[in-house]
Design an enzyme around this catalytic site. Structure first.
Site, PDB file in Angstrom:
ATOM      1  N   ARG B  23       0.869  -1.225   0.045  1.00  0.00           N
ATOM      2  CA  ARG B  23       0.032  -0.096  -0.107  1.00  0.00           C
ATOM      3  C   ARG B  23       0.731   0.997  -0.078  1.00  0.00           C
ATOM      4  NH1 ARG B  23      -5.300  -0.765   0.161  1.00  0.00           N
ATOM      5  NH2 ARG B  23      -6.194  -2.384   1.304  1.00  0.00           N
ATOM      6  N   ARG B  27      -3.806   6.099  -0.540  1.00  0.00           N
ATOM      7  CA  ARG B  27      -4.291   6.985   0.574  1.00  0.00           C
ATOM      8  C   ARG B  27      -3.361   7.820   1.248  1.00  0.00           C
ATOM      9  NH1 ARG B  27      -6.939   1.890   3.629  1.00  0.00           N
ATOM     10  NH2 ARG B  27      -4.929   1.024   4.673  1.00  0.00           N
ATOM     11  N   ARG B  36      -6.864  11.889  -6.946  1.00  0.00           N
ATOM     12  CA  ARG B  36      -7.652  10.792  -7.246  1.00  0.00           C
ATOM     13  C   ARG B  36      -9.045  11.087  -7.689  1.00  0.00           C
ATOM     14  NH1 ARG B  36     -11.309   8.899  -3.883  1.00  0.00           N
ATOM     15  NH2 ARG B  36     -11.042   6.989  -4.476  1.00  0.00           N
ATOM     16  N   ASP B  72      -6.515  -3.470  -7.276  1.00  0.00           N
ATOM     17  CA  ASP B  72      -7.175  -4.191  -6.228  1.00  0.00           C
ATOM     18  C   ASP B  72      -7.467  -5.824  -6.598  1.00  0.00           C
ATOM     19  OD1 ASP B  72      -8.832  -3.478  -3.629  1.00  0.00           O
ATOM     20  OD2 ASP B  72      -9.653  -5.118  -4.592  1.00  0.00           O
ATOM     21  N   TYR B 150     -14.186 -12.668   0.236  1.00  0.00           N
ATOM     22  CA  TYR B 150     -15.020 -11.569  -0.084  1.00  0.00           C
ATOM     23  C   TYR B 150     -16.213 -11.837  -1.079  1.00  0.00           C
ATOM     24  CZ  TYR B 150     -11.307  -8.257   1.390  1.00  0.00           C
ATOM     25  OH  TYR B 150     -10.441  -7.725   2.382  1.00  0.00           O
TER      26      TYR B 150
END
Lengths: 349, 349
Positions: B23, B27, B36, B72, B150
């Site tokens: 990561r 963010r 973004r 992702d 998920y």
């Protein structure tokens, strides 16, 4: 006759492997939901009659081999006025989290007789009800790391940033906090055993988020302090943590009599790692297995019994009973565990 | 000259221990937040220019030894039309979760060239930008268990009840789901390597919630299938999981070249467990350490370098960069790691 739980904790032979469930009392039982009312967990705990009744419900329904006091690891903190709220299903909430040295003053010594007469009364009521049966009452306390994490984070946490940052920013303050919580656990446990609890469990559920090195430096000494200071009570000491496969070697040196593990490692592998320290083990059914078809669940229970080897094993879940668990399933597990002759278990592997 | 990351993955000597961060893009970077926009992660991924720029930002800012594609793990699932939304900070959301055999039909074979030309384009843009530097691009895919969880849970989960219940209720359906996801991972990874990615990482973050026995039965075969089927590409294969100390022995047999571990065990203990399988290791700074005072963090980074021993070690976090992490801290870590001569590391322990 001595209870199967106390025998298993001591590594003695048993007529069946004892079985109980973490969170066996409470939200999963309809008879609990009928009587609990709308108050917070702390309201229930303050009512000795109600808490005793809730403690006894799973003993009556399931015939488990131990009762465990219906309470919460944050009760002593609430009792000394730290400002704790505990809502059903959401865990503890700390109004003013622990931030600095001045917060140590908010952690005065627990005086169980005056701070929590209701807990002592609950223990006495439960023990009186259980008299004549072989079912012991397990008292409990939160592990100091787990309690500290709630105090510092203010509630549940995902990453434990604040707790870990305090450890690394002011390790001596963290040590002092842990020392206070260890003394509090000793006083809390001592009061429960003096009132009649026959065994104790330290719930240090979140200690597994630490590295082995941090556990050894910050958690092992206060946990050992607790174990040492309750040893004279003669009640077996169970230590529970979650996701702690990397900590087994350290946990074995805490002085606990029984190591309660989650489902990640088979019990035979746990025992193998502990071969120099002949502890009993507790566990280790994944609580999500209670949602599996009975035949699959049955096979898993038998496998765990086989892994446990029949001696020095207390059957339990690897974590608490999940909301939505069918009480009938827990009842069948109890019947199954109690039906297996321990002397046949070694051969079943 | 070959990159330090590729050398370390192969267990060869390096002029410095390579360092990158899970990561590292996204963010935590102000330059990311500036560009973004307000769309979802999928919107960004669909724009090759934007995704390439975001991928490159941490390389420019930190001088890390690898770029990792900004994407992702659920992108291939979205690309075949399973119905996925991914919102910043909340993780994937699956509109109609996987429930039964009929849902297999919703998992058609991924055709990267037509289903996700934007991903291939992003890889090509990044690789073109990186040409002339020694910095490789790491491609990635989700581990089949993590992706399956998920799909079945519908999003993030705490207890994985639905996933584990499917495993126990219909293990063959779960196997078929895992097989589909393994093939999808192979196709996704192959497309990235063919477009220029020089290494790959399989993010199987949640596999650690399984017991060793369930991992061996349900996860190991499809992960091994992925590893086997991308071996011919020649890109080093990194496998990441979290809270998986009990799975190291199994993970070592997946065929991965590099095992990426969290902070729970010291790297020396990980390497010791793997001594029959000379894998490289990646890790393992607890990401919460980025909130510690620099001197404490510095000592921990040096300790990890020492534990890694300088050879066959890629420095990384034990999990992704946490929101709120100061980019300056990550920069200092990179500078520190790259300043230490690997040949001095063994002596520092």
């Amino acid at each position: 006759m001595i209870s199967s739980l106390l025998s298993a904790a001591a590594g003695h032979s048993v007529d069946h492997v004892p079985v109980w469930f973490m969170r066996q009392a409470g939200r999963s039982l309809p008879e609990y939901r009928r009587i609990r009312g709308s108050g917070s967990i702390l309201d229930i705990v303050h009512s000795a009659d109600l808490a005793a009744e809730i403690t006894l419900q799973p003993v009556r329904r399931y015939g488990v081999d131990a009762a465990i006091l219906y309470s919460d690891i944050m009760v002593p903190l609430a009792a000394v006025g730290f400002g704790i709220e505990i809502t059903q299903g959401k865990g503890p909430y700390v109004k003013e989290p622990f931030r600095s040295e001045s917060d140590l003053a908010r952690l005065r010594k627990l005086e169980p007789e005056t701070d929590m007469p209701f807990v002592i009364e609950t223990v006495k009521l439960v023990v009186k009800e259980l008299r004549g049966s072989e079912t012991p009452l397990i008292g409990f306390a939160g592990g100091p790391f787990t309690v500290a994490s709630y105090l510092i984070e203010g509630g549940s946490s995902k990453d434990y940033i604040k707790t870990k940052t305090l450890i690394r920013t002011d390790p001596l303050l963290f040590d002092r906090l842990m020392d206070r919580l260890a003394v509090m656990a000793v006083d809390f446990l001592t009061a429960q055993v003096n009132a009649g609890a026959a065994a104790v469990q330290i719930f240090d559920s979140w200690a597994g988020v630490l590295s082995a090195a941090e556990y050894e430096r910050f958690v092992l000494p206060p946990v050992r302090f607790i174990m040492d200071n309750i040893a004279r009570l003669g009640a077996p000491r169970i230590y529970f943590s979650l996701s702690a496969s990397h900590l087994l070697g350290h946990i074995a040196t805490t002085g606990c009599d029984v190591m309660s593990v989650d489902w990640r490692m088979p019990l035979s592998a746990v025992k193998n790692q502990l071969k120099d320290t002949p502890l009993s083990v507790q566990g280790n059914l994944d609580p999500t297995y209670c949602f599996a078809p009975w035949e699959v669940l049955r096979k898993e229970v038998l496998q765990i019994l086989a892994e446990g080897g029949g001696i020095g094993h207390i059957f339990n879940l690897g974590h608490g009973v999940l909301p939505g668990t069918d009480p009938k399933v827990l009842h069948r597990i109890v019947e199954l565990v109690q039906s297996v002759a321990p002397e046949n278990l070694v051969k079943q592997v």
